[in-house]
Write a protein that holds these residues in place. Structure first.
Motif, PDB file in Angstrom:
ATOM      1  N   PRO A  63      13.995 137.371   2.758  1.00 21.04           N
ATOM      2  CA  PRO A  63      15.387 136.881   2.697  1.00 21.04           C
ATOM      3  C   PRO A  63      15.410 135.399   2.376  1.00 21.04           C
ATOM      4  O   PRO A  63      14.717 134.599   3.010  1.00 21.04           O
ATOM      5  CB  PRO A  63      15.916 137.157   4.116  1.00 21.04           C
ATOM      6  N   LYS A  64      16.207 135.036   1.379  1.00 20.28           N
ATOM      7  CA  LYS A  64      16.222 133.638   0.944  1.00 20.28           C
ATOM      8  C   LYS A  64      16.815 132.711   2.005  1.00 20.28           C
ATOM      9  O   LYS A  64      16.544 131.520   2.004  1.00 20.28           O
ATOM     10  CB  LYS A  64      17.005 133.519  -0.364  1.00 20.28           C
ATOM     11  N   VAL A  65      17.621 133.288   2.926  1.00 17.52           N
ATOM     12  CA  VAL A  65      18.133 132.485   4.027  1.00 17.52           C
ATOM     13  C   VAL A  65      16.978 131.963   4.878  1.00 17.52           C
ATOM     14  O   VAL A  65      17.012 130.842   5.388  1.00 17.52           O
ATOM     15  CB  VAL A  65      19.094 133.320   4.899  1.00 17.52           C
ATOM     16  N   ALA A  66      15.932 132.795   5.004  1.00 18.91           N
ATOM     17  CA  ALA A  66      14.784 132.397   5.820  1.00 18.91           C
ATOM     18  C   ALA A  66      13.990 131.272   5.172  1.00 18.91           C
ATOM     19  O   ALA A  66      13.224 130.575   5.862  1.00 18.91           O
ATOM     20  CB  ALA A  66      13.873 133.609   6.051  1.00 18.91           C
ATOM     21  N   LEU A  67      14.151 131.084   3.860  1.00 16.92           N
ATOM     22  CA  LEU A  67      13.427 130.020   3.176  1.00 16.92           C
ATOM     23  C   LEU A  67      14.075 128.653   3.374  1.00 16.92           C
ATOM     24  O   LEU A  67      13.431 127.628   3.173  1.00 16.92           O
ATOM     25  CB  LEU A  67      13.339 130.320   1.678  1.00 16.92           C
ATOM     26  N   ALA A  68      15.364 128.638   3.728  1.00 16.36           N
ATOM     27  CA  ALA A  68      16.094 127.374   3.831  1.00 16.36           C
ATOM     28  C   ALA A  68      15.433 126.389   4.792  1.00 16.36           C
ATOM     29  O   ALA A  68      15.232 125.219   4.427  1.00 16.36           O
ATOM     30  CB  ALA A  68      17.540 127.636   4.224  1.00 16.36           C
TER      31      ALA A  68
ATOM     32  N   TRP B 293      10.024 120.857   3.416  1.00 20.04           N
ATOM     33  CA  TRP B 293       9.294 120.430   2.222  1.00 20.04           C
ATOM     34  C   TRP B 293      10.036 119.382   1.399  1.00 20.04           C
ATOM     35  O   TRP B 293       9.429 118.416   0.921  1.00 20.04           O
ATOM     36  CB  TRP B 293       9.015 121.645   1.328  1.00 20.04           C
ATOM     37  N   PHE B 294      11.339 119.564   1.218  1.00 16.53           N
ATOM     38  CA  PHE B 294      12.080 118.758   0.246  1.00 16.53           C
ATOM     39  C   PHE B 294      13.203 117.927   0.847  1.00 16.53           C
ATOM     40  O   PHE B 294      13.913 117.234   0.112  1.00 16.53           O
ATOM     41  CB  PHE B 294      12.664 119.668  -0.844  1.00 16.53           C
ATOM     42  N   GLY B 295      13.402 117.982   2.163  1.00 11.52           N
ATOM     43  CA  GLY B 295      14.474 117.216   2.784  1.00 11.52           C
ATOM     44  C   GLY B 295      15.810 117.928   2.654  1.00 11.52           C
ATOM     45  O   GLY B 295      15.879 119.116   2.322  1.00 11.52           O
ATOM     46  N   ILE B 296      16.907 117.196   2.897  1.00 14.68           N
ATOM     47  CA  ILE B 296      18.234 117.813   2.883  1.00 14.68           C
ATOM     48  C   ILE B 296      19.073 117.350   1.681  1.00 14.68           C
ATOM     49  O   ILE B 296      20.274 117.583   1.652  1.00 14.68           O
ATOM     50  CB  ILE B 296      18.991 117.509   4.195  1.00 14.68           C
ATOM     51  N   GLY B 297      18.438 116.717   0.715  1.00 18.01           N
ATOM     52  CA  GLY B 297      19.163 116.251  -0.465  1.00 18.01           C
ATOM     53  C   GLY B 297      19.440 117.363  -1.453  1.00 18.01           C
ATOM     54  O   GLY B 297      19.228 118.550  -1.181  1.00 18.01           O
ATOM     55  N   MET B 298      19.905 116.981  -2.636  1.00 16.46           N
ATOM     56  CA  MET B 298      20.260 117.953  -3.658  1.00 16.46           C
ATOM     57  C   MET B 298      19.063 118.768  -4.135  1.00 16.46           C
ATOM     58  O   MET B 298      19.194 119.946  -4.483  1.00 16.46           O
ATOM     59  CB  MET B 298      20.917 117.255  -4.855  1.00 16.46           C
ATOM     60  N   HIS B 299      17.873 118.155  -4.122  1.00 21.61           N
ATOM     61  CA  HIS B 299      16.690 118.862  -4.616  1.00 21.61           C
ATOM     62  C   HIS B 299      16.457 120.155  -3.844  1.00 21.61           C
ATOM     63  O   HIS B 299      16.087 121.185  -4.421  1.00 21.61           O
ATOM     64  CB  HIS B 299      15.454 117.967  -4.506  1.00 21.61           C
ATOM     65  N   MET B 300      16.681 120.130  -2.546  1.00 19.34           N
ATOM     66  CA  MET B 300      16.457 121.316  -1.737  1.00 19.34           C
ATOM     67  C   MET B 300      17.390 122.450  -2.149  1.00 19.34           C
ATOM     68  O   MET B 300      16.979 123.598  -2.294  1.00 19.34           O
ATOM     69  CB  MET B 300      16.640 120.972  -0.257  1.00 19.34           C
ATOM     70  N   LYS B 301      18.667 122.133  -2.365  1.00 18.36           N
ATOM     71  CA  LYS B 301      19.628 123.173  -2.744  1.00 18.36           C
ATOM     72  C   LYS B 301      19.332 123.712  -4.138  1.00 18.36           C
ATOM     73  O   LYS B 301      19.435 124.921  -4.389  1.00 18.36           O
ATOM     74  CB  LYS B 301      21.065 122.644  -2.711  1.00 18.36           C
ATOM     75  N   VAL B 302      18.953 122.835  -5.058  1.00 21.62           N
ATOM     76  CA  VAL B 302      18.622 123.273  -6.418  1.00 21.62           C
ATOM     77  C   VAL B 302      17.431 124.222  -6.402  1.00 21.62           C
ATOM     78  O   VAL B 302      17.446 125.286  -7.037  1.00 21.62           O
ATOM     79  CB  VAL B 302      18.332 122.054  -7.317  1.00 21.62           C
ATOM     80  N   LEU B 303      16.394 123.862  -5.659  1.00 26.25           N
ATOM     81  CA  LEU B 303      15.188 124.690  -5.616  1.00 26.25           C
ATOM     82  C   LEU B 303      15.434 125.998  -4.882  1.00 26.25           C
ATOM     83  O   LEU B 303      14.858 127.031  -5.234  1.00 26.25           O
ATOM     84  CB  LEU B 303      14.047 123.904  -4.963  1.00 26.25           C
ATOM     85  N   LEU B 304      16.276 125.978  -3.873  1.00 22.30           N
ATOM     86  CA  LEU B 304      16.605 127.217  -3.163  1.00 22.30           C
ATOM     87  C   LEU B 304      17.384 128.156  -4.083  1.00 22.30           C
ATOM     88  O   LEU B 304      17.135 129.374  -4.109  1.00 22.30           O
ATOM     89  CB  LEU B 304      17.421 126.906  -1.904  1.00 22.30           C
TER      90      LEU B 304
END
Length: 275
Positions: free
Chosen positions: A126-131, A137-148
């Motif tokens: 489940p992709k929710v579990a990857l959040a 790994w990537f912090g809470i910035g935009m990069h994390m949301k883009v990669l997710l």
């Protein structure tokens, strides 16, 4: 009906059709869609505070009012632009990686069979579990949301592209080989065009999942974006704000669907028209 002919070409028959003959079916479909939407909104408005508690469902008029307030003070545009960037970047990154990986790996039968169970195992997470992991790994910035969002899109595009490649007519491949075609010719002239249906299917299916990936990232850890607006409105029991945000997300998904549809029409011009 008019007949035209060239000196050396075939006779072309031009059919004179009325506007209704050319666009009648589309007009009926769109009229029914609009009518159904209006009916739902009217029933919703009438039912609120009469048969159901509007505290939990809000009203269409309240939702429009909230959208107007957020538009006036810039809240809607600022947060929507952030989420749109995350969705588009994540969609493009995941789609490009998935299409390339699906095309390359599915063309190599042995490697694909070896990797298939591992890909399916990763896809099943489940992709929710990857959040939370992506936050580490990537912090809470935009990069994390883009990669997710990209991770969510990748597997859908990969699997559909691979299926399209593996379902290419073997007779076409053998015919090109008999004519002396190289592996590159087969890949460019047979496999790639024939597998585009799978690619486009993956793109269409993955659009809502790009939204899901970006919004999940914002719901888990963010102080901006449409996911943040949903969280903030829900914490204040502002159901009108929650529905207003969902309306905006639906519009974004619709625009992306139209864009992918236009690409599909251009890519599939070589196919025969449906009856």
């Amino acid at each position: 009906m008019t007949l035209t002919a060239t000196e050396s070409g075939p006779v072309r028959i031009g059919l004179e059709r009325t506007w209704w003959q050319r666009h009648g079916t589309s007009a009926v479909v769109w009229s029914l869609r609009i009518g159904l939407l209006v009916l739902i909104l009217v029933l919703w408005q009438l039912a609120a505070d009469r048969w159901i508690d509007s505290t939990f469902t809000s009203k269409p008029t309240e939702i429009v009012k909230r959208l107007g307030e957020w538009s006036a003070d810039g809240t809607l545009w600022t947060n929507s632009w952030i989420t749109v960037q995350e969705i588009v970047y994540g969609f493009l990154l995941g789609a490009a990686a998935g299409a390339i990986a699906g095309f390359v790996l599915a063309s190599m039968n042995l490697i694909y069979r070896v990797l298939d169970p591992f890909v399916m195992a990763l896809y099943s997470i489940p992709k929710v579990a990857l959040a939370p992991l992506f936050i580490v790994w990537f912090g809470i910035g935009m990069h994390m949301k883009v990669l997710l969002a990209a991770a969510t899109v990748f597997f859908l595009v990969f699997l559909n592209t691979a299926a399209g490649v593996r379902e290419v007519d073997r007779g076409l491949i053998d015919a090109v080989r008999l004519m002396g075609g190289s592996r590159g010719d087969i890949a460019r002239r047979v496999v790639l065009p024939a597998s585009m249906t799978g690619v486009l299917t993956g793109l269409k299916v993955s659009i809502p999942y790009a939204l899901i990936g970006a919004v999940i990232g914002e719901l888990v850890a963010s102080n901006r974006g449409l996911g943040y607006l949903i969280n903030d409105a829900a914490s204040q029991f502002d159901t009108a704000g929650v529905f207003a945000t969902l309306v905006v997300l639906s519009v974004i998904a619709g625009v992306l669907n139209v864009f992918v549809g236009l690409i599909g029409r251009r890519v599939n011009r070589w196919k025969p028209l449906d009856d």
